[in-house]
Scaffold this motif. Structure first.
Motif, PDB file in Angstrom:
ATOM      1  N   LEU A 184     -36.571 -20.553 -16.591  1.00 25.05           N
ATOM      2  CA  LEU A 184     -36.844 -21.126 -17.906  1.00 25.05           C
ATOM      3  C   LEU A 184     -35.561 -21.632 -18.540  1.00 25.05           C
ATOM      4  CD1 LEU A 184     -39.101 -18.240 -19.299  1.00 25.05           C
ATOM      5  CD2 LEU A 184     -39.838 -20.273 -18.031  1.00 25.05           C
ATOM      6  N   GLU A 185     -35.614 -22.864 -19.049  1.00 30.42           N
ATOM      7  CA  GLU A 185     -34.515 -23.375 -19.859  1.00 30.42           C
ATOM      8  C   GLU A 185     -34.927 -23.231 -21.317  1.00 30.42           C
ATOM      9  OE1 GLU A 185     -32.282 -27.548 -21.028  1.00 30.42           O
ATOM     10  OE2 GLU A 185     -33.317 -27.410 -19.092  1.00 30.42           O
ATOM     11  N   LEU A 186     -34.095 -22.589 -22.118  1.00 28.71           N
ATOM     12  CA  LEU A 186     -34.442 -22.288 -23.495  1.00 28.71           C
ATOM     13  C   LEU A 186     -33.794 -23.277 -24.458  1.00 28.71           C
ATOM     14  CD1 LEU A 186     -33.992 -18.406 -23.287  1.00 28.71           C
ATOM     15  CD2 LEU A 186     -35.998 -19.801 -22.706  1.00 28.71           C
TER      16      LEU A 186
ATOM     17  N   PRO B  81     -45.078  -6.832 -12.937  1.00 31.31           N
ATOM     18  CA  PRO B  81     -43.948  -7.611 -12.438  1.00 31.31           C
ATOM     19  C   PRO B  81     -42.643  -6.912 -12.773  1.00 31.31           C
ATOM     20  CG  PRO B  81     -44.746  -8.546 -14.493  1.00 31.31           C
ATOM     21  CD  PRO B  81     -45.715  -7.461 -14.119  1.00 31.31           C
ATOM     22  N   ALA B  82     -41.593  -7.261 -12.072  1.00 31.23           N
ATOM     23  CA  ALA B  82     -40.280  -6.665 -12.356  1.00 31.23           C
ATOM     24  C   ALA B  82     -39.703  -7.198 -13.650  1.00 31.23           C
ATOM     25  CB  ALA B  82     -39.324  -6.937 -11.198  1.00 31.23           C
ATOM     26  N   SER B  83     -40.023  -8.452 -13.983  1.00 38.75           N
ATOM     27  CA  SER B  83     -39.475  -9.063 -15.197  1.00 38.75           C
ATOM     28  C   SER B  83     -40.527  -9.924 -15.860  1.00 38.75           C
ATOM     29  CB  SER B  83     -38.238  -9.905 -14.872  1.00 38.75           C
ATOM     30  OG  SER B  83     -38.556 -10.924 -13.943  1.00 38.75           O
ATOM     31  N   LEU B  84     -40.426 -10.028 -17.184  1.00 37.20           N
ATOM     32  CA  LEU B  84     -41.451 -10.726 -17.953  1.00 37.20           C
ATOM     33  C   LEU B  84     -40.836 -11.333 -19.195  1.00 37.20           C
ATOM     34  CD1 LEU B  84     -44.674 -11.024 -18.227  1.00 37.20           C
ATOM     35  CD2 LEU B  84     -44.495  -9.074 -19.769  1.00 37.20           C
ATOM     36  N   ALA B  85     -41.167 -12.596 -19.468  1.00 36.63           N
ATOM     37  CA  ALA B  85     -40.791 -13.227 -20.734  1.00 36.63           C
ATOM     38  C   ALA B  85     -42.037 -13.267 -21.605  1.00 36.63           C
ATOM     39  CB  ALA B  85     -40.264 -14.641 -20.504  1.00 36.63           C
ATOM     40  N   ILE B  86     -41.939 -12.742 -22.821  1.00 35.42           N
ATOM     41  CA  ILE B  86     -43.065 -12.757 -23.752  1.00 35.42           C
ATOM     42  C   ILE B  86     -42.787 -13.795 -24.824  1.00 35.42           C
ATOM     43  CG2 ILE B  86     -44.397 -11.430 -25.420  1.00 35.42           C
ATOM     44  CD1 ILE B  86     -43.795  -8.933 -23.858  1.00 35.42           C
ATOM     45  N   VAL B  87     -43.723 -14.724 -25.002  1.00 37.17           N
ATOM     46  CA  VAL B  87     -43.598 -15.765 -26.023  1.00 37.17           C
ATOM     47  C   VAL B  87     -44.463 -15.349 -27.212  1.00 37.17           C
ATOM     48  CG1 VAL B  87     -43.929 -18.198 -26.576  1.00 37.17           C
ATOM     49  CG2 VAL B  87     -43.251 -17.511 -24.256  1.00 37.17           C
TER      50      VAL B  87
ATOM     51  N   ARG C 267     -35.405 -17.472 -32.936  1.00 33.18           N
ATOM     52  CA  ARG C 267     -35.155 -18.918 -32.986  1.00 33.18           C
ATOM     53  C   ARG C 267     -35.011 -19.487 -31.567  1.00 33.18           C
ATOM     54  NH1 ARG C 267     -31.786 -17.735 -38.054  1.00 33.18           N
ATOM     55  NH2 ARG C 267     -30.347 -16.808 -36.610  1.00 33.18           N
ATOM     56  N   THR C 268     -35.924 -19.069 -30.708  1.00 36.60           N
ATOM     57  CA  THR C 268     -35.845 -19.457 -29.304  1.00 36.60           C
ATOM     58  C   THR C 268     -37.211 -19.884 -28.785  1.00 36.60           C
ATOM     59  OG1 THR C 268     -34.059 -17.863 -28.918  1.00 36.60           O
ATOM     60  CG2 THR C 268     -35.232 -18.674 -26.978  1.00 36.60           C
ATOM     61  N   GLU C 269     -37.238 -21.023 -28.074  1.00 32.06           N
ATOM     62  CA  GLU C 269     -38.450 -21.498 -27.421  1.00 32.06           C
ATOM     63  C   GLU C 269     -38.106 -21.946 -26.004  1.00 32.06           C
ATOM     64  OE1 GLU C 269     -41.187 -23.944 -29.980  1.00 32.06           O
ATOM     65  OE2 GLU C 269     -39.382 -24.034 -31.256  1.00 32.06           O
TER      66      GLU C 269
ATOM     67  N   ARG D 256     -40.123 -17.983 -32.148  1.00 33.29           N
ATOM     68  CA  ARG D 256     -39.665 -19.259 -32.711  1.00 33.29           C
ATOM     69  C   ARG D 256     -38.932 -19.071 -34.029  1.00 33.29           C
ATOM     70  NH1 ARG D 256     -44.405 -23.341 -33.832  1.00 33.29           N
ATOM     71  NH2 ARG D 256     -44.536 -23.147 -31.566  1.00 33.29           N
ATOM     72  N   GLY D 257     -39.372 -18.110 -34.838  1.00 28.63           N
ATOM     73  CA  GLY D 257     -38.796 -17.910 -36.164  1.00 28.63           C
ATOM     74  C   GLY D 257     -37.546 -17.053 -36.157  1.00 28.63           C
ATOM     75  N   GLU D 258     -37.182 -16.599 -37.353  1.00 26.34           N
ATOM     76  CA  GLU D 258     -35.937 -15.862 -37.533  1.00 26.34           C
ATOM     77  C   GLU D 258     -36.073 -14.367 -37.264  1.00 26.34           C
ATOM     78  OE1 GLU D 258     -34.338 -16.698 -41.340  1.00 26.34           O
ATOM     79  OE2 GLU D 258     -34.005 -18.833 -40.938  1.00 26.34           O
ATOM     80  N   ARG D 259     -37.307 -13.857 -37.216  1.00 24.74           N
ATOM     81  CA  ARG D 259     -37.460 -12.419 -37.017  1.00 24.74           C
ATOM     82  C   ARG D 259     -38.812 -12.105 -36.404  1.00 24.74           C
ATOM     83  NH1 ARG D 259     -40.448 -10.325 -41.440  1.00 24.74           N
ATOM     84  NH2 ARG D 259     -40.643 -11.798 -43.181  1.00 24.74           N
TER      85      ARG D 259
END
Length: 537
Positions: free
Chosen positions: A303-305, A213-219, A274-276, A244-247
């Motif tokens: 996606l809304e973060l 894909p041209a773009s990808l979000a990895i969780v 620190r993002t979900e 989710r955490g600080e690093r």
């Protein structure tokens, strides 16, 4: 994640088992199934010396060892023989990383190598035939111990039922002497409300993809998420990595996550701590299947973060870790316990477990080492040894690499206190790899951390009781960290006294020479006296 039952064309050492999917429908195994199904077709009730359930790297290895040792063996796996590593994990992912670092990086080239050279189109026929060549019998199917996982063998053995994948009759097998469990782990999928399946990937979808894909979000910012983020960015994918955490790499020393994140951002990877994902807005994505059955979509997802930002991508990759399918407690001999290890559980006669399900580390090398421990006991070798739980190494193959073995500073202090000791017996030294001559030449950024514990050695006893020390843990962040870790793994495994490490003439100029620099910083009261050190007369 690695193993040697891969196709003959793949240059993987035979000491490492073959590839096999561990969950879900992964590729066409019909050809391999036809090879194995005929083995058990002549009877539905058999007795063997051992049944091995789950043929990831360690399972395949121990089945072959026992068969070569003269045991009659039934090996059972529902999916590919060889496990996750060669088909979906260690081998393909490192091939991707290698290719992504080339000046002329080509996804088409590495995708073809993975399909044709590494996985034989995700067909385990070669692995099955290799296993059969040892004298073991094999069934593609699901196995279950009669009486439940804690039931010990009756006087005439342990009963195992097997349901073949091809729909054949249920079979009943009796293991006279041992049952070895190796059921592995599976990806943890954190539910994201509203996220369409058509745009949701796991690491397996990446490995089997013919186009990106041209773009990808990895969780997920663990080893899998970080390795895939850097590899895919190297092929031009616009990557956003959310944790989710600080690093990143929260299970490693703090500077590891910091240096990796710094490198990622310099390479254009969007790192968000620190993002979900709070909410998903997806239109009518047109779903279709690729040639490998991978769900694909022509439409992006919004996606809304939790930070209030919005992010639009073509795919979302869930890399949120792995969990054992059937966790068990085992002792250092890999014997299944009838209760918790920490509460004095007793071994179940004739029952062993290896690999991810034991919690000793989700690594191919862990499974293989445990397989050797069990095989040595069952085959009654002269000097069997327990599994060295204290010295399991791990490496994350990002650039910079991150590697560690043994205990962290916090784990070491806790262990000492639990044994009634003083946490001040634990000593930590951290050195800058860039301060070494080689580090200065190569303009390296990285660190080496050593964790030592005071310990009375034979030499120190003779010198009036002065305490020496041994290495109980180490971590390296920087170029070739996994290779530097080799010497440190030996030191932790063998409990080499710091005094001996201080005497080694480390090659100059090398990065691993920093080990000697770090040891010298502990001070003589921690290092102690080297054994057999005779002053010149």
């Amino acid at each position: 994640m690695a193993s040697p039952s891969t196709p003959a064309s793949t240059p993987i050492p035979s000491s490492i088992p073959t590839p096999i999917p561990t969950s879900g429908s992964q590729g066409d195994t019909s050809t391999a199934t036809s090879v194995s199904a005929s083995i058990a077709a002549s009877t539905t009730s058999r007795t063997v010396d051992a049944v091995v359930i789950g043929l990831g790297p360690g399972g395949e290895d121990i089945a072959a060892r026992l068969a070569r040792g003269g045991w009659s063996v039934l090996a059972v796996d529902e999916h590919l023989v060889g496990g996750e590593c060669p088909y979906y994990g260690c081998i393909p992912s490192k091939m991707m990383l290698h290719e992504s670092r080339r000046a002329d990086a080509s996804w088409a080239r590495v995708a073809r190598r993975i399909r044709e050279e590494a996985t034989d189109q995700w067909d385990d026929r070669v692995a099955v035939e290799r296993l059969l060549g040892t004298g073991a019998e094999f069934v593609h199917g699901r196995a279950e111990i009669v009486g439940g996982p804690a039931a010990g063998p009756a006087s005439d053995g342990t009963e195992v039922t097997v349901t073949p994948n091809d729909g054949g009759a249920h079979q009943t097998w009796t293991a006279r002497r041992a049952v070895v469990l190796n059921t592995g782990s599976e990806s943890v999928r954190i539910p994201v409300p509203g996220l369409p399946e058509a745009v949701t990937w796991t690491h397996r979808d990446v490995v089997t993809a013919e186009t990106l894909p041209a773009s990808l979000a990895i969780v997920g910012g663990g080893p899998v998420g970080c390795e895939l983020a850097q590899a895919l960015a190297g092929f031009g994918v616009r990557v956003s990595l959310m944790v989710r955490g600080e690093r990143l790499l929260s299970g490693e020393v703090p500077e590891a996550g910091e240096l990796v994140a710094e490198r990622f951002r310099a390479e254009g990877i969007d790192v968000r701590t620190r993002t979900e994902i709070r909410d998903v807005q997806a239109g009518e994505a047109s779903r279709y299947e690729t040639s490998h059955g991978i769900p694909a979509s022509a439409g992006p997802v919004d996606l809304e973060l939790t930070t209030g930002d919005r992010l639009t991508v073509d795919r979302v990759l869930l890399a949120t870790g792995r969990a054992p399918r059937d966790p068990v407690d085992v002792d250092d001999w890999c014997r299944v316990l009838d209760g918790a290890r920490t509460e004095g559980g007793q071994p179940v006669p004739g029952r062993y477990a290896i690999g991810d399900m034991t919690g000793a580390g989700p690594f191919t090398h862990t499974s293989m080492a445990q397989a050797a421990v069990v095989a040595d006991q069952l085959l009654a070798v002269a000097d069997p040894r327990p599994f060295p739980r204290h010295a399991v190494p791990r490496v994350t193959y990002t650039d910079p690499e991150v590697a560690a073995v043994g205990l962290s500073e916090g784990e070491a202090r806790k262990a000492v206190e639990q044994q009634g000791g003083d946490a001040s017996e634990v000593h930590v030294v951290r050195v800058d790899l860039g301060a070494s001559s080689r580090g200065w030449i190569d303009e390296v950024r990285g660190h080496l951390t050593l964790v030592a514990q005071a310990e009375e050695t034979e030499a120190s006893k003779g010198a009036g009781g002065t305490s020496g020390g041994v290495l109980v843990g180490a971590a390296v962040v920087g170029p070739h960290a996994g290779e530097i870790l080799g010497a440190l793994t030996v030191a932790v495994h063998a409990r080499v006294p710091l005094a001996e490490l201080a005497r080694i003439p480390w090659a100059y100029p090398t990065l691993h020479r920093s080990i000697g620099d770090a040891v010298s910083q502990f001070g003589s009261e921690v290092v102690g006296a080297a054994s057999g050190a005779d002053p010149a007369s």
